[in-house]
Design a protein around this motif. Structure first.
Motif, PDB file in Angstrom:
ATOM      1  N   GLN A   8     -53.958  65.470 -37.240  1.00 32.19           N
ATOM      2  CA  GLN A   8     -55.110  64.939 -36.529  1.00 32.19           C
ATOM      3  C   GLN A   8     -56.189  66.001 -36.466  1.00 32.19           C
ATOM      4  O   GLN A   8     -55.906  67.181 -36.292  1.00 32.19           O
ATOM      5  CB  GLN A   8     -54.738  64.530 -35.107  1.00 32.19           C
ATOM      6  CG  GLN A   8     -54.302  63.113 -34.990  1.00 32.19           C
ATOM      7  CD  GLN A   8     -54.251  62.693 -33.530  1.00 32.19           C
ATOM      8  OE1 GLN A   8     -53.751  63.411 -32.682  1.00 32.19           O
ATOM      9  NE2 GLN A   8     -54.760  61.530 -33.255  1.00 32.19           N
ATOM     10  N   ARG A  12     -60.288  66.866 -28.235  1.00 24.68           N
ATOM     11  CA  ARG A  12     -59.681  66.241 -27.052  1.00 24.68           C
ATOM     12  C   ARG A  12     -60.341  66.850 -25.833  1.00 24.68           C
ATOM     13  O   ARG A  12     -60.717  68.019 -25.853  1.00 24.68           O
ATOM     14  CB  ARG A  12     -58.182  66.530 -27.004  1.00 24.68           C
ATOM     15  CG  ARG A  12     -57.433  65.800 -28.093  1.00 24.68           C
ATOM     16  CD  ARG A  12     -55.991  65.708 -27.846  1.00 24.68           C
ATOM     17  NE  ARG A  12     -55.717  64.917 -26.633  1.00 24.68           N
ATOM     18  CZ  ARG A  12     -54.519  64.805 -26.124  1.00 24.68           C
ATOM     19  NH1 ARG A  12     -53.504  65.429 -26.668  1.00 24.68           N
ATOM     20  NH2 ARG A  12     -54.308  64.096 -25.041  1.00 24.68           N
ATOM     21  N   ILE A  64     -58.659  69.944 -31.588  1.00 28.43           N
ATOM     22  CA  ILE A  64     -57.216  69.733 -31.726  1.00 28.43           C
ATOM     23  C   ILE A  64     -56.628  70.838 -32.598  1.00 28.43           C
ATOM     24  O   ILE A  64     -57.209  71.242 -33.608  1.00 28.43           O
ATOM     25  CB  ILE A  64     -56.931  68.344 -32.327  1.00 28.43           C
ATOM     26  CG1 ILE A  64     -57.335  67.261 -31.316  1.00 28.43           C
ATOM     27  CG2 ILE A  64     -55.463  68.192 -32.722  1.00 28.43           C
ATOM     28  CD1 ILE A  64     -57.272  65.858 -31.863  1.00 28.43           C
ATOM     29  N   PRO A  93     -52.195  67.022 -30.526  1.00 25.80           N
ATOM     30  CA  PRO A  93     -52.670  65.699 -30.963  1.00 25.80           C
ATOM     31  C   PRO A  93     -52.526  64.677 -29.842  1.00 25.80           C
ATOM     32  O   PRO A  93     -51.810  64.895 -28.871  1.00 25.80           O
ATOM     33  CB  PRO A  93     -51.771  65.368 -32.139  1.00 25.80           C
ATOM     34  CG  PRO A  93     -50.561  66.197 -31.949  1.00 25.80           C
ATOM     35  CD  PRO A  93     -50.990  67.421 -31.202  1.00 25.80           C
ATOM     36  N   ARG A  94     -53.185  63.578 -30.016  1.00 24.60           N
ATOM     37  CA  ARG A  94     -53.145  62.485 -29.019  1.00 24.60           C
ATOM     38  C   ARG A  94     -51.782  61.857 -28.965  1.00 24.60           C
ATOM     39  O   ARG A  94     -51.047  61.757 -29.815  1.00 24.60           O
ATOM     40  CB  ARG A  94     -54.181  61.435 -29.358  1.00 24.60           C
ATOM     41  CG  ARG A  94     -55.560  62.011 -29.326  1.00 24.60           C
ATOM     42  CD  ARG A  94     -56.612  60.938 -29.598  1.00 24.60           C
ATOM     43  NE  ARG A  94     -57.859  61.563 -29.929  1.00 24.60           N
ATOM     44  CZ  ARG A  94     -58.756  61.949 -29.053  1.00 24.60           C
ATOM     45  NH1 ARG A  94     -58.561  61.760 -27.789  1.00 24.60           N
ATOM     46  NH2 ARG A  94     -59.878  62.513 -29.429  1.00 24.60           N
TER      47      ARG A  94
END
Length: 94
Positions: A8, A12, A64, A93-94
């Motif tokens: 990713q 964020r 990220i 990462p999310r």
């Protein structure tokens, strides 16, 4: 066979929050400073807010896959305190 994980990219939000120190007079604001590396690494802290923060939270975007280090100061009028202890954040990462 497993498919490779996708990396990713992007940013964020890091949401910082704090409490008012005992004895802080009304009207105390805050500045947030960030270093774009781990706290133990050499580097310079850059002020993240453009105006003194009057609340007790601040949201800062970070890339990220990086590690960043934050610290805060309190501000009253033209006086700024010594920096707070640092906090290190790894941006996953999310």
């Amino acid at each position: 066979m497993c498919a490779p994980a996708q990396a990713q990219t992007g940013t964020r939000d890091v949401v910082l929050s704090w409490t008012t120190a005992a004895g802080n007079p009304p009207g105390t604001g805050y500045n947030i400073y960030r270093k774009a590396s781990a706290c133990a690494s050499p580097g310079t802290f850059d002020k993240r807010n453009t105006a003194v923060i009057t609340g007790l939270t601040f949201t800062d975007p970070a890339t990220i896959g990086t590690t960043v280090c934050f610290r805060a100061t309190s501000v009253l009028g033209a006086q700024e305190s010594d920096p707070s202890p640092t906090v290190e954040v790894e941006i996953g990462p999310r």
